[in-house]
Design a protein around this motif. Structure first.
Motif, PDB file in Angstrom:
ATOM      1  N   CYS A 188       0.367  -0.299  -7.923  1.00  0.00           N
ATOM      2  CA  CYS A 188      -0.213  -0.153  -9.266  1.00  0.00           C
ATOM      3  C   CYS A 188       0.794  -0.537 -10.341  1.00  0.00           C
ATOM      4  N   GLN A 240      -6.368  13.127  -4.116  1.00  0.00           N
ATOM      5  CA  GLN A 240      -7.254  12.337  -3.261  1.00  0.00           C
ATOM      6  C   GLN A 240      -6.659  12.140  -1.874  1.00  0.00           C
ATOM      7  N   VAL A 278      -5.306   0.717 -13.689  1.00  0.00           N
ATOM      8  CA  VAL A 278      -6.442   1.579 -13.337  1.00  0.00           C
ATOM      9  C   VAL A 278      -7.322   0.900 -12.296  1.00  0.00           C
ATOM     10  N   ALA A 279      -7.571  -0.403 -12.482  1.00  0.00           N
ATOM     11  CA  ALA A 279      -8.429  -1.136 -11.549  1.00  0.00           C
ATOM     12  C   ALA A 279      -7.821  -1.177 -10.154  1.00  0.00           C
ATOM     13  N   GLU A 337      -8.140   2.771  -3.186  1.00  0.00           N
ATOM     14  CA  GLU A 337      -8.462   4.113  -2.696  1.00  0.00           C
ATOM     15  C   GLU A 337      -8.517   4.137  -1.170  1.00  0.00           C
ATOM     16  N   PHE A 383      -5.597   0.884  -8.907  1.00  0.00           N
ATOM     17  CA  PHE A 383      -5.596   2.244  -8.371  1.00  0.00           C
ATOM     18  C   PHE A 383      -6.943   2.578  -7.733  1.00  0.00           C
ATOM     19  N   CYS A 384      -8.023   2.203  -8.405  1.00  0.00           N
ATOM     20  CA  CYS A 384      -9.362   2.503  -7.871  1.00  0.00           C
ATOM     21  C   CYS A 384      -9.678   1.650  -6.651  1.00  0.00           C
ATOM     22  N   LEU A 385      -9.290   0.369  -6.677  1.00  0.00           N
ATOM     23  CA  LEU A 385      -9.602  -0.525  -5.565  1.00  0.00           C
ATOM     24  C   LEU A 385      -8.832  -0.143  -4.299  1.00  0.00           C
ATOM     25  N   ALA A 412      -1.913   8.841 -12.477  1.00  0.00           N
ATOM     26  CA  ALA A 412      -2.322   8.236 -11.203  1.00  0.00           C
ATOM     27  C   ALA A 412      -1.698   8.985 -10.033  1.00  0.00           C
TER      28      ALA A 412
END
Length: 286
Positions: free
Chosen positions: A118, A47, A140-141, A147, A143-145, A40
């Motif tokens: 996270c 990113q 993971v969820a 962004e 981390f993606c949310l 991550a």
């Protein structure tokens, strides 16, 4: 009749073997979590330093922070619509570590907070479910949310997300059995909740108010069930289920904006049903 020494030795060896397996599983689990966190960090770094937007919230907040670090008082010589806690915390950090107020430093701090949220989310799910796959999925969820951190690095929403994750994790440290010791986690946690909520209220009052409501509901669920607590608890939960729906009332046409609040409201509604059907043991005793 004396116990058979051979059987006693076998039982002791079996217990030691079981304890060793549990310890090894624990270390293995944290090792896997560490690998996921490193992945991550690598993805987040890429990113964070390749995402740029047309509007300049990052620069605006950064310049306000720079003025505070240079000694210009908030609301007098430094304009901002946010509360003082965010600026005082970050200004103190920059002064103590002698960090420059630059885009690189701001984005590194945002990345660290992103990863901390996270990790706290992963630890919270792990403590609640004891399931490593669910804990990793939550990491993971989240981390993606989150962004969004890349779009507005250094924004006060970073510290707000960290505070929410911290309170969720701290909530798992409550002991389900009342304790009468003069000092325990059950006595310390309400104070830690109050400090965290106070910081967020003095950063973004809207998030702070919602966080205060959530913490008070949690403490009601953890308290001994007297008349007042029994009266307030289900009504507080129902109000919590209604708040997300009310906040998105004018965004019904936007599916993405509606989904998460509706799931949140449904989850709180389910909690109401569970509380009404099963009495929960108090976590804090008088």
């Amino acid at each position: 009749m004396l116990p058979d020494s051979g059987k006693t030795d076998d039982r002791s060896a079996s217990l030691q073997l079981t304890a060793g397996r549990v310890m090894n599983r624990g270390w293995l689990g944290w090792l896997v979590i560490g690998v996921f966190l490193l992945a991550a960090a690598f993805a987040g770094y890429q990113q964070m330093f390749t995402t740029f937007v047309n509007y300049d919230d990052e620069g605006y907040v950064m310049m306000s922070l720079l003025h505070v670090v240079q000694g210009h008082p908030l609301y007098d010589e430094t304009y901002t619509q946010y509360g003082p806690a965010f600026f005082q915390i970050h200004a103190t950090l920059h002064r103590m570590l002698d960090l420059p107020v630059t885009h690189d430093v701001i984005r590194i701090k945002a990345l660290i907070q992103w990863l901390a949220v996270c990790l706290l989310s992963c630890a919270t799910v792990l403590r609640i479910t004891r399931s490593l796959p669910l804990a990793l999925s939550s990491m993971v969820a989240v981390f993606c949310l989150l962004e969004r951190f890349c779009v507005e690095p250094g924004h006060p929403q970073d510290i707000a997300a960290l505070a929410v994750a911290a309170i969720l994790f701290l909530s798992t440290l409550f002991r389900p059995i009342p304790t009468h010791r003069w000092m325990s986690w059950n006595h310390l946690l309400p104070g830690l909740f109050g400090i965290t909520v106070g910081i967020i209220i003095l950063t973004k009052v809207n998030i702070g108010a919602l966080l205060f409501f959530g913490v008070m509901t949690t403490l009601l669920l953890a308290a001994e069930q007297g008349k007042v607590v029994s009266f307030l608890t289900p009504r507080s939960l129902w109000l919590g289920a209604a708040i997300p729906v009310l906040l998105i009332a004018k965004y019904w046409s936007i599916q993405q904006a509606v989904l998460l609040p509706m799931v949140t409201a449904a989850s709180i509604g389910l909690s109401v049903v569970m509380v009404r059907k099963r009495a929960m043991p108090p976590m804090v005793s008088s």
